[in-house]
Design a protein around this motif. Structure first.
Motif, PDB file in Angstrom:
ATOM      1  N   LEU A 177       0.817  -1.163  -0.028  1.00  0.00           N
ATOM      2  CA  LEU A 177       0.027  -0.136  -0.105  1.00  0.00           C
ATOM      3  C   LEU A 177       0.875   1.097   0.049  1.00  0.00           C
ATOM      4  CD1 LEU A 177      -2.529   1.663   0.348  1.00  0.00           C
ATOM      5  CD2 LEU A 177      -2.275   1.326   2.888  1.00  0.00           C
ATOM      6  N   HIS A 178       0.656   2.068  -0.900  1.00  0.00           N
ATOM      7  CA  HIS A 178       1.516   3.405  -1.213  1.00  0.00           C
ATOM      8  C   HIS A 178       0.581   4.535  -0.506  1.00  0.00           C
ATOM      9  CE1 HIS A 178       4.829   1.729  -3.708  1.00  0.00           C
ATOM     10  NE2 HIS A 178       3.670   0.907  -4.126  1.00  0.00           N
ATOM     11  N   ILE A 179       1.042   5.302   0.361  1.00  0.00           N
ATOM     12  CA  ILE A 179       0.310   6.570   0.760  1.00  0.00           C
ATOM     13  C   ILE A 179       1.446   7.708   1.026  1.00  0.00           C
ATOM     14  CG2 ILE A 179      -1.141   5.013   2.422  1.00  0.00           C
ATOM     15  CD1 ILE A 179       0.539   5.990   4.827  1.00  0.00           C
ATOM     16  N   PRO A 180       0.883   8.792   0.998  1.00  0.00           N
ATOM     17  CA  PRO A 180       1.781   9.962   1.130  1.00  0.00           C
ATOM     18  C   PRO A 180       1.847  10.128   2.857  1.00  0.00           C
ATOM     19  CG  PRO A 180      -0.398  10.880   0.890  1.00  0.00           C
ATOM     20  CD  PRO A 180      -0.302   9.452   0.666  1.00  0.00           C
ATOM     21  N   ALA A 181       3.137  10.350   3.128  1.00  0.00           N
ATOM     22  CA  ALA A 181       3.504  10.893   4.562  1.00  0.00           C
ATOM     23  C   ALA A 181       3.081  12.173   4.936  1.00  0.00           C
ATOM     24  CB  ALA A 181       4.949  10.747   4.849  1.00  0.00           C
ATOM     25  N   GLY A 182       2.481  12.384   6.022  1.00  0.00           N
ATOM     26  CA  GLY A 182       2.017  13.580   6.616  1.00  0.00           C
ATOM     27  C   GLY A 182       0.605  14.011   6.146  1.00  0.00           C
ATOM     28  N   THR A 252       7.800  14.340  -3.020  1.00  0.00           N
ATOM     29  CA  THR A 252       8.354  13.975  -4.289  1.00  0.00           C
ATOM     30  C   THR A 252       8.084  12.471  -4.430  1.00  0.00           C
ATOM     31  OG1 THR A 252      10.352  15.411  -3.749  1.00  0.00           O
ATOM     32  CG2 THR A 252      10.674  13.838  -5.541  1.00  0.00           C
ATOM     33  N   GLY A 253       8.259  11.549  -3.701  1.00  0.00           N
ATOM     34  CA  GLY A 253       7.905  10.205  -4.068  1.00  0.00           C
ATOM     35  C   GLY A 253       6.726  10.039  -4.230  1.00  0.00           C
ATOM     36  N   TRP A 254       5.755  10.519  -3.532  1.00  0.00           N
ATOM     37  CA  TRP A 254       4.446  10.223  -3.841  1.00  0.00           C
ATOM     38  C   TRP A 254       3.807  10.800  -5.098  1.00  0.00           C
ATOM     39  CZ3 TRP A 254       0.380   7.632  -2.771  1.00  0.00           C
ATOM     40  CH2 TRP A 254      -0.716   8.080  -2.926  1.00  0.00           C
ATOM     41  N   GLN A 255       4.356  12.001  -5.667  1.00  0.00           N
ATOM     42  CA  GLN A 255       4.210  12.422  -7.127  1.00  0.00           C
ATOM     43  C   GLN A 255       4.759  11.560  -7.999  1.00  0.00           C
ATOM     44  OE1 GLN A 255       2.147  14.967  -7.812  1.00  0.00           O
ATOM     45  NE2 GLN A 255       1.897  15.128  -5.571  1.00  0.00           N
ATOM     46  N   ALA A 256       6.095  11.174  -7.781  1.00  0.00           N
ATOM     47  CA  ALA A 256       6.455   9.889  -8.642  1.00  0.00           C
ATOM     48  C   ALA A 256       5.499   8.598  -8.884  1.00  0.00           C
ATOM     49  CB  ALA A 256       7.990   9.597  -8.170  1.00  0.00           C
ATOM     50  N   THR A 259       2.475   9.494 -10.940  1.00  0.00           N
ATOM     51  CA  THR A 259       2.765   9.606 -12.415  1.00  0.00           C
ATOM     52  C   THR A 259       3.308   8.186 -13.127  1.00  0.00           C
ATOM     53  OG1 THR A 259       4.970  10.433 -11.611  1.00  0.00           O
ATOM     54  CG2 THR A 259       3.357  12.053 -12.179  1.00  0.00           C
ATOM     55  N   GLY A 260       3.363   7.336 -11.866  1.00  0.00           N
ATOM     56  CA  GLY A 260       3.742   5.938 -12.690  1.00  0.00           C
ATOM     57  C   GLY A 260       5.057   5.675 -12.920  1.00  0.00           C
ATOM     58  N   GLU A 261       6.008   6.644 -12.062  1.00  0.00           N
ATOM     59  CA  GLU A 261       7.353   6.678 -12.301  1.00  0.00           C
ATOM     60  C   GLU A 261       7.993   5.507 -11.316  1.00  0.00           C
ATOM     61  OE1 GLU A 261       9.248  10.300 -11.526  1.00  0.00           O
ATOM     62  OE2 GLU A 261       7.915  11.408 -12.949  1.00  0.00           O
ATOM     63  N   THR A 262       7.201   5.335 -10.092  1.00  0.00           N
ATOM     64  CA  THR A 262       7.633   4.137  -9.567  1.00  0.00           C
ATOM     65  C   THR A 262       6.520   3.179  -9.153  1.00  0.00           C
ATOM     66  OG1 THR A 262       6.941   5.623  -7.332  1.00  0.00           O
ATOM     67  CG2 THR A 262       9.104   5.552  -8.026  1.00  0.00           C
ATOM     68  N   GLU A 263       6.649   1.980  -8.768  1.00  0.00           N
ATOM     69  CA  GLU A 263       5.730   0.936  -8.509  1.00  0.00           C
ATOM     70  C   GLU A 263       5.159   0.760  -7.151  1.00  0.00           C
ATOM     71  OE1 GLU A 263       4.153  -0.559 -11.169  1.00  0.00           O
ATOM     72  OE2 GLU A 263       5.281   0.371 -12.629  1.00  0.00           O
TER      73      GLU A 263
END
Length: 263
Positions: A177-182, A252-256, A259-263
């Motif tokens: 599960l990917h989430i944004p911190a904060g 930065t990681g969340w935006q990536a 946009t599909g830059e990271t899986e």
């Protein structure tokens, strides 16, 4: 007549024997009562230290990394400290109960103290205070509408979690599960087969995944990192390996990720 006399003698001897047994037990209880309080304190202190040695780790509820987990950890500490204090009080009362009552002691006043105040008023007060505090904590854990809330859908099955994201239509991840911190994240939890549970101990409490029903849990990570999650519900052979990860990204990681830059 002789037989009757022998019977009475045996009864008297038996009575004397029971009196001696009672005196021995009374003496033993007195000795135990004198040493019970310091001994119990030492036992509780040692046991607590041994338990807290293992409190750090990926699945520790007393090592919170988010607002919801902090509220739960605070409730845990309050209950632990309160439980130790009440246990100590009970041990003191037990020790005092073995002391000889003074000759001028008021039996009625003693009964009111032990039965009404300590037996009824004290437990009721403690339980009501704990109930009120638990309701306050529970209210704080409820999802609230917020403009910056991220919506994620979690679907459980034997033995995998599928996560989909409202901000990414058609995008799913499995067991991660990917989430944004904060930022608060509302997770809509359901199941395709049997009842499972969604639990990330360092971020929030546990919530069941029920077939045909959606439960919403709010989680939030204070900082970027990887947090361990699991299903704590017995749902068949293999449930003990039913785990997943939560990756909290910086902006930065969340935006990536979006946009599909990271899986």
């Amino acid at each position: 007549m002789a037989e009757n006399g022998d019977a009475r003698l045996r009864l008297i001897e038996a009575g004397n024997f029971l009196d001696r047994i009672g005196q021995v037990f009374g003496f033993c209880f007195t000795i135990v009562g004198r040493h019970l309080v310091p001994l119990s304190r030492s036992v509780v202190a040692c046991a607590t230290l041994l338990v807290l040695v293992g409190c750090d780790g990926a699945l520790s509820i007393v090592d919170p990394a988010g607002p919801a987990a902090r509220s739960i950890a605070l409730l845990w500490w309050v209950m632990l400290v309160g439980g130790v204090l009440i246990f100590g009080l009970v041990m003191v009362l037990i020790a005092l109960s073995f002391r000889k009552r003074a000759a001028c002691e008021d039996d009625a006043g003693s009964a009111r103290l032990w039965i009404v105040k300590l037996g009824i008023a004290f437990p009721v007060t403690v339980l009501l205070a704990l109930l009120a505090y638990g309701l306050v904590i529970g209210e704080q854990l409820l999802p609230r509408e917020s403009g910056e809330t991220v919506i994620v859908r979690a679907e459980a099955r034997q033995w995998a979690w599928n996560f989909s994201y409202d901000d990414l239509p058609g995008r799913t991840t499995q067991d991660v599960l990917h989430i944004p911190a904060g930022r608060p994240v509302d997770i809509s939890i359901t199941s395709t087969d049997v009842i499972h549970s969604f639990w990330v101990p360092r971020l929030a409490g546990k919530l069941d995944a029920i077939p045909g029903h959606v439960n919403t849990l709010r989680i939030e990570a204070d900082r970027p990192g990887t947090y361990q999650g699991l299903s704590a519900e017995f749902s068949g052979s293999g449930y003990d390996r039913f785990t997943f990860q939560v990756i909290a990204h910086d902006e930065t990681g969340w935006q990536a990720f979006l946009t599909g830059e990271t899986e």
